[in-house]
Design an enzyme around this catalytic site. Structure first.
Site, PDB file in Angstrom:
ATOM      1  CG  ASP A  95      68.759  89.176  36.539  1.00 10.30           C
ATOM      2  OD1 ASP A  95      67.707  89.182  35.983  1.00 10.30           O
ATOM      3  OD2 ASP A  95      69.635  89.815  37.017  1.00 10.30           O
ATOM      4  CG  ASP A  97      68.885  93.201  33.064  1.00 11.70           C
ATOM      5  OD1 ASP A  97      67.988  93.507  34.061  1.00 11.70           O
ATOM      6  OD2 ASP A  97      69.197  94.436  32.329  1.00 11.70           O
ATOM      7  CG  ASP A 281      74.019  89.080  36.858  1.00 11.85           C
ATOM      8  OD1 ASP A 281      75.245  88.500  37.446  1.00 11.85           O
ATOM      9  OD2 ASP A 281      73.641  90.118  36.865  1.00 11.85           O
TER      10      ASP A 281
END
Ligand SMILES: [Zn+2]
Ligand SMILES: [Zn+2]
Length: 375
Positions: A95, A97, A281
């Site tokens: 992930d 972001d 992440d």
């Protein structure tokens, strides 16, 4: 959430699901996966099992969820409690972001929303209306945020395909529906890794804990020839590019690095974590029992769809993932910053009634910066 807003979002999401069954499928080996969902204004329901697209579509129409999730893990009994599921393996998922990239544009598109009185203001220490310091951040990410995340995704792709030798066809990239992208690795030997081994992989990808000896600088008698070369594969080559810039500067830089000493070199490698380490992440990738937003479903933080990207470089989420219809809707909007969806500019709104296409109304109500008027 106010009653009218809740009703509007439920109707809008239901209509989207009804119109877009073609985009919403159960993933491979659905019988072995755990599903979960949330409704507007309520908590998460997990440990469900869905076998086919038909089961999924029925669940969407019956429950009208605000968010739908599916596990990266494969289990013998996906609908039993975690301890009894019998974990088999899990897809490796990353992930990335925008909020983790510390981009300078961020300050230009965030606002504060007061938890006590719902006043919206530019970033400050306390609510200008009621002086409360309980404030939520509202961010409407911009194209620069999206470009920043894409750059990280492409760097991650290089590591996955060249350093880790993962076949392109086993990797897919999805826009998360809000501020980031997910990279899925399926059908690879990495599926068998537990959390601890995934953490080692995370250190490698983020370029954490690099030691000077590994990059050509032992404690005693450093040799000029042992430093990395620009043509080296993997992290050696990336460190060389970062350290020397170009081939012509290599020799002069090595002289300086040796005279500054090993501790300074260690420090330099440490700093490279921020410049060349990929900003994934860690908590997401190390979790082998996580449920992830289902591709094709809407994200209740934005009303945008989570979508698989065929061509990440060309993909524009604020056009392609904006799939709610454009019928006009009356709203009361309050947000002092402009944003753009489907090539149309919106805002700024100073606590005013206005008519906008339904996709923009849903976006703003999801973000908490507008309400359905006529209340
Ligand atoms: Zn307030
Ligand atoms: Zn931005």
């Amino acid at each position: 959430m106010l009653e009218n807003d809740l009703k509007f979002l439920e109707e809008t999401f239901k209509q989207y699901y009804f119109d877009h069954f073609d985009l919403i499928h159960v993933p491979d080996r659905s019988k072995e996966r755990e599903y979960g969902y949330k409704k507007f204004n309520s908590g998460m329901i997990r440990h469900m099992s869905l076998k086919t697209d038909k089961d999924l579509h029925l669940m969407l129409m019956t429950n009208v969820p605000s968010d739908v999730f599916c596990s990266n893990g494969y289990y013998s009994f996906p609908n039993l409690p975690m301890a009894e599921k019998d974990w088999k393996e899990a897809d490796l998922i990353f992930d990335i972001d925008a909020k983790d990239l510390k981009l300078s544009c961020r300050k230009d598109h965030i606002c504060m929303k007061c938890v006590s009185c719902a006043e919206i203001s530019l970033v400050q220490d306390a609510c200008p209306k009621c002086k409360s310091n309980k404030l939520d951040l509202v961010s409407l990410p911009c194209q620069n945020c999206i470009s920043g995340v894409k750059k990280e995704v492409l760097n991650l792709m290089k590591i996955l395909t060249s350093d880790l030798q993962i076949d392109d066809k086993n990797i897919r990239i999805s826009f998360s529906g809000n501020e980031g992208f997910h990279v899925y690795v399926t059908n690879s030997s990495y599926n068998q890794l537990g959390s601890n081994e995934r953490r080692d992989l995370i250190d490698y990808i983020k370029f954490q804990s690099a030691i000077p000896e590994r990059f050509g600088f032992p404690k005693n008698n450093p040799s000029r020839t042992s430093f990395p070369d620009l043509g080296d594969s993997g992290w050696s080559g990336r460190v060389a590019k970062e350290l020397f810039g170009s081939k012509s500067k290599r020799s002069k830089t090595i002289t300086k690095v040796i005279s500054d000493g090993q501790v300074a070199y260690q420090q330099k490698l440490e700093e490279m974590k921020n410049s060349i380490g990929v900003k994934i992440d860690s908590n997401v990738t190390s979790d082998i029992h996580r449920i992830f937003r289902l591709e094709g479903s809407l994200n209740s933080k934005s009303g945008l769809a989570k979508l698989v990207c065929q061509d990440i470089e060309k993909f524009n989420p604020y056009i392609e993932a904006c799939l709610i219809e454009d019928k006009p809707v009356e709203i009361l909007a309050n947000f002092p910053i402009k944003f753009s969806l489907k090539n149309t500019k919106f805002g700024p709104y100073m606590n005013e009634k206005t008519s906008v296409p339904k996709y923009a109304a849903a976006y703003m109500v999801c973000k908490g910066i507008a309400s359905i008027s006529g209340t």
